[in-house]
Design a protein around this motif. Structure first.
Motif, short mmCIF file in Angstrom:
data_model
loop_
_atom_site.label_atom_id
_atom_site.label_comp_id
_atom_site.label_asym_id
_atom_site.label_seq_id
_atom_site.Cartn_x
_atom_site.Cartn_y
_atom_site.Cartn_z
N ARG A 176 0.83 -1.21 0.00
CA ARG A 176 0.00 0.00 0.00
C ARG A 176 0.87 1.26 0.00
N LEU A 177 1.95 1.24 0.78
CA LEU A 177 2.85 2.39 0.80
C LEU A 177 3.48 2.61 -0.57
N LYS A 178 3.84 1.55 -1.26
CA LYS A 178 4.40 1.67 -2.61
C LYS A 178 3.41 2.38 -3.53
N THR A 179 2.14 2.02 -3.41
CA THR A 179 1.10 2.63 -4.25
C THR A 179 0.91 4.10 -3.88
N ILE A 180 0.85 4.39 -2.62
CA ILE A 180 0.63 5.76 -2.14
C ILE A 180 1.77 6.68 -2.51
N MET A 181 2.99 6.17 -2.46
CA MET A 181 4.17 7.02 -2.65
C MET A 181 4.63 7.14 -4.10
N LYS A 182 3.88 6.57 -5.01
CA LYS A 182 4.27 6.68 -6.43
C LYS A 182 4.29 8.11 -6.89
#
Length: 163
Positions: free
Chosen positions: A157-163
């Protein structure tokens, strides 16, 4: 089930190298408010994950048993501290007390903990997905992503949010 959690164990193994790099990168972004996302992501993850269906932590790793934990658990079990230590614990390479073997001797076949009310602090706080510790120990966090579906979920989820 959320698509992120489908076959999460294999995905986590496949992404170990990427997750290690990502967690190390996150450590440098703490000051940019990333840690403020953790409590909400923690709640989101655990709204979809039932620890009693998994118990991966209890089956594969040991918490540290600190002096207050040993005292409290020994009393709960009606054992002298020395007997509790001799029966259940050993010193690891860091000179911390950990269980002698896995799965944890207090884990039942139903994945319930027989000492849950007095469990070690490490157990109570695991998997550290709602606190600064998530970033503080990046190697442990990325390793935990292969043990705990919540850690894997939050990293994704963090990977998705921080894109």
């Amino acid at each position: 089930m959320n698509h992120l959690l489908e076959n999460w164990e294999q995905k986590a193994k496949d992404k170990q190298k990427d997750n290690k790099y990502f967690v190390q990168k996150l450590q440098s972004k703490r000051g940019k408010g990333v840690e403020k996302l953790l409590p909400e992501l923690h709640e989101e993850a655990f709204s979809q994950i039932d620890c009693l269906q998994c118990a991966g932590c209890c089956k594969t790793i040991s918490p540290r048993f600190k002096a207050p934990d040993i005292k409290r658990i020994s009393k709960y079990l009606g054992l002298k501290e020395s007997v509790f230590i001799d029966t259940y614990l050993r010193l690891d390479k860091d000179e911390d007390y950990v269980v002698k073997r896995t799965p944890c001797p207090f884990l039942g076949t139903d994945n319930y903990c027989s000492i849950y009310e007095v469990r070690p602090g490490d157990c109570e706080n695991y998997p550290y997905t709602d606190s600064y510790d998530f970033f503080k120990r990046p190697n442990i966090t990325y390793e935990n992503s292969t043990i705990c579906p919540a850690v894997y979920y939050i990293l994704e989820r963090l990977k998705t949010i921080m894109k």
